[in-house]
Design a protein around this motif. Structure first.
Motif, PDB file in Angstrom:
ATOM      1  N   GLN A 462      -7.714 -67.329 -70.557  1.00  0.00           N
ATOM      2  CA  GLN A 462      -8.951 -67.846 -69.974  1.00  0.00           C
ATOM      3  C   GLN A 462      -9.739 -66.686 -69.363  1.00  0.00           C
ATOM      4  O   GLN A 462      -9.163 -65.793 -68.727  1.00  0.00           O
ATOM      5  N   TYR A 463     -11.057 -66.709 -69.562  1.00  0.00           N
ATOM      6  CA  TYR A 463     -11.903 -65.694 -68.942  1.00  0.00           C
ATOM      7  C   TYR A 463     -11.987 -65.928 -67.443  1.00  0.00           C
ATOM      8  O   TYR A 463     -11.979 -67.069 -66.968  1.00  0.00           O
ATOM      9  N   SER A 464     -12.068 -64.833 -66.683  1.00  0.00           N
ATOM     10  CA  SER A 464     -12.166 -64.939 -65.234  1.00  0.00           C
ATOM     11  C   SER A 464     -12.914 -63.736 -64.682  1.00  0.00           C
ATOM     12  O   SER A 464     -12.628 -62.592 -65.063  1.00  0.00           O
ATOM     13  N   SER A 465     -13.873 -64.004 -63.793  1.00  0.00           N
ATOM     14  CA  SER A 465     -14.589 -62.915 -63.125  1.00  0.00           C
ATOM     15  C   SER A 465     -13.889 -62.512 -61.837  1.00  0.00           C
ATOM     16  O   SER A 465     -14.277 -61.536 -61.190  1.00  0.00           O
ATOM     17  N   ARG A 466     -12.857 -63.249 -61.446  1.00  0.00           N
ATOM     18  CA  ARG A 466     -12.164 -63.003 -60.173  1.00  0.00           C
ATOM     19  C   ARG A 466     -10.821 -62.310 -60.369  1.00  0.00           C
ATOM     20  O   ARG A 466     -10.451 -61.421 -59.600  1.00  0.00           O
ATOM     21  N   VAL A 467     -10.070 -62.703 -61.405  1.00  0.00           N
ATOM     22  CA  VAL A 467      -8.723 -62.168 -61.619  1.00  0.00           C
ATOM     23  C   VAL A 467      -8.775 -61.085 -62.702  1.00  0.00           C
ATOM     24  O   VAL A 467      -9.345 -61.306 -63.778  1.00  0.00           O
ATOM     25  N   PRO A 468      -8.185 -59.917 -62.444  1.00  0.00           N
ATOM     26  CA  PRO A 468      -8.195 -58.840 -63.443  1.00  0.00           C
ATOM     27  C   PRO A 468      -7.516 -59.260 -64.739  1.00  0.00           C
ATOM     28  O   PRO A 468      -6.669 -60.148 -64.757  1.00  0.00           O
ATOM     29  N   LYS A 469      -7.898 -58.581 -65.818  1.00  0.00           N
ATOM     30  CA  LYS A 469      -7.375 -58.898 -67.137  1.00  0.00           C
ATOM     31  C   LYS A 469      -5.853 -58.766 -67.176  1.00  0.00           C
ATOM     32  O   LYS A 469      -5.277 -57.861 -66.602  1.00  0.00           O
ATOM     33  N   ASN A 470      -5.212 -59.726 -67.880  1.00  0.00           N
ATOM     34  CA  ASN A 470      -3.765 -59.780 -68.120  1.00  0.00           C
ATOM     35  C   ASN A 470      -2.953 -60.173 -66.887  1.00  0.00           C
ATOM     36  O   ASN A 470      -1.724 -60.113 -66.918  1.00  0.00           O
ATOM     37  N   GLN A 471      -3.611 -60.627 -65.824  1.00  0.00           N
ATOM     38  CA  GLN A 471      -2.885 -61.144 -64.670  1.00  0.00           C
ATOM     39  C   GLN A 471      -2.911 -62.672 -64.682  1.00  0.00           C
ATOM     40  O   GLN A 471      -3.779 -63.287 -65.290  1.00  0.00           O
ATOM     41  N   ILE A 472      -1.948 -63.292 -63.979  1.00  0.00           N
ATOM     42  CA  ILE A 472      -1.801 -64.741 -63.977  1.00  0.00           C
ATOM     43  C   ILE A 472      -2.848 -65.379 -63.064  1.00  0.00           C
ATOM     44  O   ILE A 472      -2.935 -65.040 -61.877  1.00  0.00           O
ATOM     45  N   ILE A 473      -3.619 -66.319 -63.626  1.00  0.00           N
ATOM     46  CA  ILE A 473      -4.597 -67.078 -62.836  1.00  0.00           C
ATOM     47  C   ILE A 473      -3.913 -68.255 -62.152  1.00  0.00           C
ATOM     48  O   ILE A 473      -4.114 -68.508 -60.959  1.00  0.00           O
ATOM     49  N   SER A 474      -3.086 -68.999 -62.892  1.00  0.00           N
ATOM     50  CA  SER A 474      -2.395 -70.166 -62.331  1.00  0.00           C
ATOM     51  C   SER A 474      -1.155 -70.456 -63.155  1.00  0.00           C
ATOM     52  O   SER A 474      -1.001 -69.963 -64.271  1.00  0.00           O
ATOM     53  N   GLN A 475      -0.264 -71.286 -62.593  1.00  0.00           N
ATOM     54  CA  GLN A 475       0.942 -71.722 -63.283  1.00  0.00           C
ATOM     55  C   GLN A 475       1.010 -73.238 -63.223  1.00  0.00           C
ATOM     56  O   GLN A 475       0.587 -73.857 -62.244  1.00  0.00           O
ATOM     57  N   SER A 476       1.558 -73.875 -64.300  1.00  0.00           N
ATOM     58  CA  SER A 476       1.491 -75.331 -64.436  1.00  0.00           C
ATOM     59  C   SER A 476       2.398 -76.068 -63.458  1.00  0.00           C
ATOM     60  O   SER A 476       2.148 -77.223 -63.123  1.00  0.00           O
ATOM     61  N   ILE A 477       3.487 -75.437 -62.991  1.00  0.00           N
ATOM     62  CA  ILE A 477       4.374 -76.049 -61.998  1.00  0.00           C
ATOM     63  C   ILE A 477       4.333 -75.188 -60.742  1.00  0.00           C
ATOM     64  O   ILE A 477       4.531 -73.973 -60.795  1.00  0.00           O
ATOM     65  N   ALA A 478       4.035 -75.829 -59.609  1.00  0.00           N
ATOM     66  CA  ALA A 478       3.841 -75.105 -58.364  1.00  0.00           C
ATOM     67  C   ALA A 478       5.109 -74.364 -57.952  1.00  0.00           C
ATOM     68  O   ALA A 478       6.228 -74.812 -58.207  1.00  0.00           O
ATOM     69  N   ALA A 479       4.909 -73.234 -57.285  1.00  0.00           N
ATOM     70  CA  ALA A 479       6.034 -72.451 -56.784  1.00  0.00           C
ATOM     71  C   ALA A 479       6.806 -73.252 -55.742  1.00  0.00           C
ATOM     72  O   ALA A 479       6.228 -73.988 -54.943  1.00  0.00           O
ATOM     73  N   GLY A 480       8.144 -73.128 -55.785  1.00  0.00           N
ATOM     74  CA  GLY A 480       8.989 -73.802 -54.807  1.00  0.00           C
ATOM     75  C   GLY A 480       9.558 -75.122 -55.268  1.00  0.00           C
ATOM     76  O   GLY A 480      10.507 -75.633 -54.671  1.00  0.00           O
ATOM     77  N   VAL A 481       8.981 -75.701 -56.330  1.00  0.00           N
ATOM     78  CA  VAL A 481       9.503 -76.972 -56.848  1.00  0.00           C
ATOM     79  C   VAL A 481      10.835 -76.714 -57.551  1.00  0.00           C
ATOM     80  O   VAL A 481      10.970 -75.761 -58.317  1.00  0.00           O
ATOM     81  N   GLN A 482      11.831 -77.568 -57.300  1.00  0.00           N
ATOM     82  CA  GLN A 482      13.140 -77.417 -57.925  1.00  0.00           C
ATOM     83  C   GLN A 482      13.205 -78.229 -59.218  1.00  0.00           C
ATOM     84  O   GLN A 482      12.951 -79.436 -59.208  1.00  0.00           O
ATOM     85  N   VAL A 483      13.536 -77.571 -60.315  1.00  0.00           N
ATOM     86  CA  VAL A 483      13.619 -78.210 -61.624  1.00  0.00           C
ATOM     87  C   VAL A 483      14.831 -77.655 -62.367  1.00  0.00           C
ATOM     88  O   VAL A 483      15.491 -76.720 -61.904  1.00  0.00           O
ATOM     89  N   LYS A 484      15.112 -78.248 -63.537  1.00  0.00           N
ATOM     90  CA  LYS A 484      16.165 -77.749 -64.411  1.00  0.00           C
ATOM     91  C   LYS A 484      15.535 -76.820 -65.441  1.00  0.00           C
ATOM     92  O   LYS A 484      14.783 -77.276 -66.301  1.00  0.00           O
ATOM     93  N   PRO A 485      15.807 -75.511 -65.384  1.00  0.00           N
ATOM     94  CA  PRO A 485      15.111 -74.547 -66.253  1.00  0.00           C
ATOM     95  C   PRO A 485      15.229 -74.854 -67.735  1.00  0.00           C
ATOM     96  O   PRO A 485      14.260 -74.714 -68.473  1.00  0.00           O
ATOM     97  N   LYS A 486      16.420 -75.260 -68.199  1.00  0.00           N
ATOM     98  CA  LYS A 486      16.624 -75.498 -69.630  1.00  0.00           C
ATOM     99  C   LYS A 486      15.800 -76.665 -70.150  1.00  0.00           C
ATOM    100  O   LYS A 486      15.600 -76.811 -71.347  1.00  0.00           O
ATOM    101  N   GLN A 487      15.303 -77.518 -69.242  1.00  0.00           N
ATOM    102  CA  GLN A 487      14.536 -78.690 -69.641  1.00  0.00           C
ATOM    103  C   GLN A 487      13.069 -78.584 -69.237  1.00  0.00           C
ATOM    104  O   GLN A 487      12.348 -79.568 -69.271  1.00  0.00           O
ATOM    105  N   THR A 488      12.620 -77.383 -68.819  1.00  0.00           N
ATOM    106  CA  THR A 488      11.280 -77.233 -68.253  1.00  0.00           C
ATOM    107  C   THR A 488      10.495 -76.151 -68.976  1.00  0.00           C
ATOM    108  O   THR A 488      11.021 -75.069 -69.253  1.00  0.00           O
TER     109      THR A 488
END
Length: 670
Positions: A462-488
């Motif tokens: 996604q294009y962004s004027s705020r975040v430098p190129k090749n850096q993460i803008i967002s992630q689909s599952i919020a940090a800190g949430v506990q999940v099962k990695p093999k199923q996520t």
């Protein structure tokens, strides 16, 4: 009881109580990760330390998790919250079959057969896996709003290879649907389930069970001794062939019943055929089973019986012709003669077993390899090898499915003396892991961090004027949430830097035929176009590549125009697809230029700038109505959507509205 709002297992928020049982309570809950309603069965607090009840609870989870069938309630997760076991199942929004019969009786014969076919299909699968339900009754059969059947409550189900199948002098299940051999405490087989299915079919046809009584024992004795009341006597319109299905399924002797659920289903499906209109009434070949009726725990029936001594006096001859015969007859007249014979037989068997054990004590046996084998089957293999199952412990495993053996102690292949103990370690499923925060990190670093934890990662640019190129803008599952990695799977939105300014509002379309769908989406996003995607089979174009486009290549269109592309689904298989995934992109429109004539920014426009574009998605398929909103969200960037359609019963429809204006409205076909 668990309070509303409690977060069970840090994932399932309790909404309401669905039911309370003798072993567990069932709650309606919301899965906060997948955002869907589920039913959660939690062991009652007062039974938390009861080993028998906990074993039954674990057995239900294991039995149901191994059975994948559209007419069996699916187990989605099994866990433990502060020492309290729980089981997460799909939520069936509808009545049980008992209530359905009460509200809709009398049912049409075709509907009855349709319902029974679903039940029989599910039971056939369970029997194929050697699982006997033992408590089949309408209260354990759920009906969703579309009339689909779901069998639940495998709490007292057992595998045929487990020693707990025979429970002498014990009663489990509901007496109104229980087979005669269960009332006697005898061996429970697949034919016991078939008897219960026959009683359910009887109730579907008549609206009531065949036997009632003031006490459970009165009902049990009727099942064991009385013939099934005639259906056609009160309902002559019911074909004899259909009544024969009930009579054969509920025969007193299991040998007279159907050999399998498939056989019963095949007979039921032809019961309305004209060719069977003159079929004679079913007569069992073995007659009633005259085995002794054992008194079940808690039952106190008053049954008057003649003593065995009187019976012997009636049948034994008075004249004793020889001294040897006279001795035997006098011996048999003795009140306790059968006890003397039993003790003698027991001593003979005991001596034989002792002698055999004495010969085999020193025999060395290798521990069988039961890794990745279901717990019940693993125990059987160990016992068949001449060893004893010791302690069963459970621990998390990312590689072994829940309910299957991780390892044995001693290990597979080790030599032990016959009768030695073998401990087994059983998987309780993958462990929970907290999702790390990778926003603003370099994509390669974030990818390695997530993959090392076991997550699958999808990249979205996604294009962004705020975040430098090749850096993460967002992630689909919020940090800190506990999940099962093999199923996520986690989607990372990665910055492509500032978007290039378009040279003009007019765009000359390039030829997308033969391009990948991803390339077409990138092209549409880069030029500010809305991509409408149709999927169809093709024998010449590879799967997920563009077959054709409208408008055609070379056409000049304005920015924001909709381009329709046909994407290949590959060669059509012989089996007809019923699930279709529709993928499309909704472009973000900047509302910053909207203003009043006097130059003041309109309040509504300010709200739009803060929230973004208001997008509403409506779909019509087998499970959704076009009158209800499927997704309602605000976007501040171009977003791609993949919507699954279930089209078993016909075509579907997709409508997308952005800020009150319909931008996409099309028919969806298989």
């Amino acid at each position: 009881m668990i309070d509303k709002g409690y977060l069970l297992g840090e994932r399932y928020r309790i909404i309401d109580t669905l039911g309370e049982g003798g072993m567990a309570n069932v709650y309606l809950a919301e899965d906060i990760i997948l955002q869907r309603k589920v039913a959660v069965k939690v062991l009652r607090l007062d039974l938390k330390k009861d080993p028998q009840t906990e074993a039954r609870f674990q057995r239900e989870a294991l039995a149901t998790s191994e059975l994948s069938h559209p007419n069996i309630v699916s187990v989605l997760d099994v866990g433990n919250d502060q020492g309290l076991p729980y089981m997460v199942m799909e939520y069936v929004d509808g009545p049980d079959l008992k209530d359905y019969i009460r509200m809709n009786s009398p049912l049409s014969l075709h509907e009855i057969i349709h319902i029974m076919d679903q039940i029989l299909s599910a039971v056939a699968l369970a029997h194929k896996h050697n699982v006997i339900h033992r408590d089949l009754k309408p209260q354990n059969i759920l009906m969703d709003k579309r009339g689909n059947v779901k069998i639940a409550d495998f709490g007292i189900a057992v595998a045929l290879n487990q020693s707990s199948v025979t429970q002498t002098n014990s009663i489990m299940g509901s007496v109104h649907y229980m087979s005669p051999e269960q009332t006697r405490g005898g061996l429970v087989t697949k034919q016991s389930d078939i008897y219960s299915l026959g009683i359910i079919l009887y109730e579907l046809i008549t609206g009531h069970v065949p036997f009632n009584g003031d006490t459970p024992v009165a009902v049990a004795l009727k099942h064991a001794q009385e013939p099934i009341p005639s259906i056609r006597k009160n309902s002559p319109s019911v074909p004899q062939a259909l009544e024969n299905v009930v009579l054969k399924a509920t025969a007193k002797d299991p040998r007279d019943r159907y050999a399998s659920a498939q056989e019963m289903k095949a007979d039921l499906d032809t019961s309305l055929d004209f060719s069977r209109k003159d079929e004679p009434i079913f007569v069992p070949s073995h007659g009633a089973n005259n085995d002794e009726t054992i008194i079940l725990p808690g039952f106190k029936p008053q049954i008057k019986e003649e003593s065995s001594t009187v019976q012997e006096e009636k049948t034994n001859p008075k004249d004793e012709k020889t001294s040897k015969a006279g001795f035997w007859q006098n011996f048999k007249k003795h009140k306790w003669w059968y006890i003397f014979i039993g003790i003698t037989a027991f001593l003979i068997v005991f001596i034989m077993i002792f002698a055999l054990n004495g010969r085999s004590n020193n025999e060395q046996i290798h521990v069988p390899d039961v890794t990745n084998v279901a717990e019940g089957s693993a125990k059987q293999r160990i016992e068949e090898a001449g060893l004893v199952v010791g302690t069963v412990t459970r621990k998390h495993s990312d590689s072994i499915d829940a309910g299957k053996v991780i390892e044995t102690k001693p290990s597979a292949g080790d030599a032990l003396n016959r009768g030695s103990r073998v401990d087994i370690v059983v998987s309780s499923g993958a462990g929970m892991t907290k999702v790390p925060d990778v926003v603003n990190e370099e994509y390669e670093d974030a990818l390695k961090k997530l993959q090392d934890l076991g997550f699958d990662v999808i990249r979205e640019n996604q294009y962004s004027s705020r975040v430098p190129k090749n850096q993460i803008i967002s992630q689909s599952i919020a940090a800190g949430v506990q999940v099962k990695p093999k199923q996520t799977t986690i989607t990372l939105v990665v910055s492509q830097g500032r978007a290039p300014k378009p040279k003009s509002n007019m765009i000359k379309l390039r030829d997308l035929a033969g391009s990948t769908l991803e390339a077409a989406q990138d092209y549409a996003r880069e030029h500010g176009l809305t991509l409408q995607i149709n999927q169809e089979y093709s024998d010449t174009v590879k799967k997920d590549r563009i077959i054709s486009m409208q408008p055609e290549a070379g056409t000049s269109v304005e920015k924001g125009s909709t381009i329709t592309v046909s994407v290949s689904k590959g060669e059509k298989e012989q089996t007809e697809e019923t699930n279709v995934t529709k993928t499309f992109t909704v472009n973000y429109e900047d509302n910053a230029d909207s203003s009043d004539d006097d130059g003041a920014t309109d309040q509504t426009t300010q709200d739009k700038e803060e929230k973004g574009n208001h997008v509403q998605i409506y779909i019509k398929d087998d499970d959704h109505s076009l009158g209800n909103i499927y997704r309602d969200l605000y976007i501040k960037r171009d977003m791609s959507f993949s919507i699954p359609f279930s089209l078993k019963d016909g075509d579907g429809q997709l409508r997308v509205v952005r800020d009150g204006k319909t931008i996409l409205n099309e028919k969806v076909t298989k």
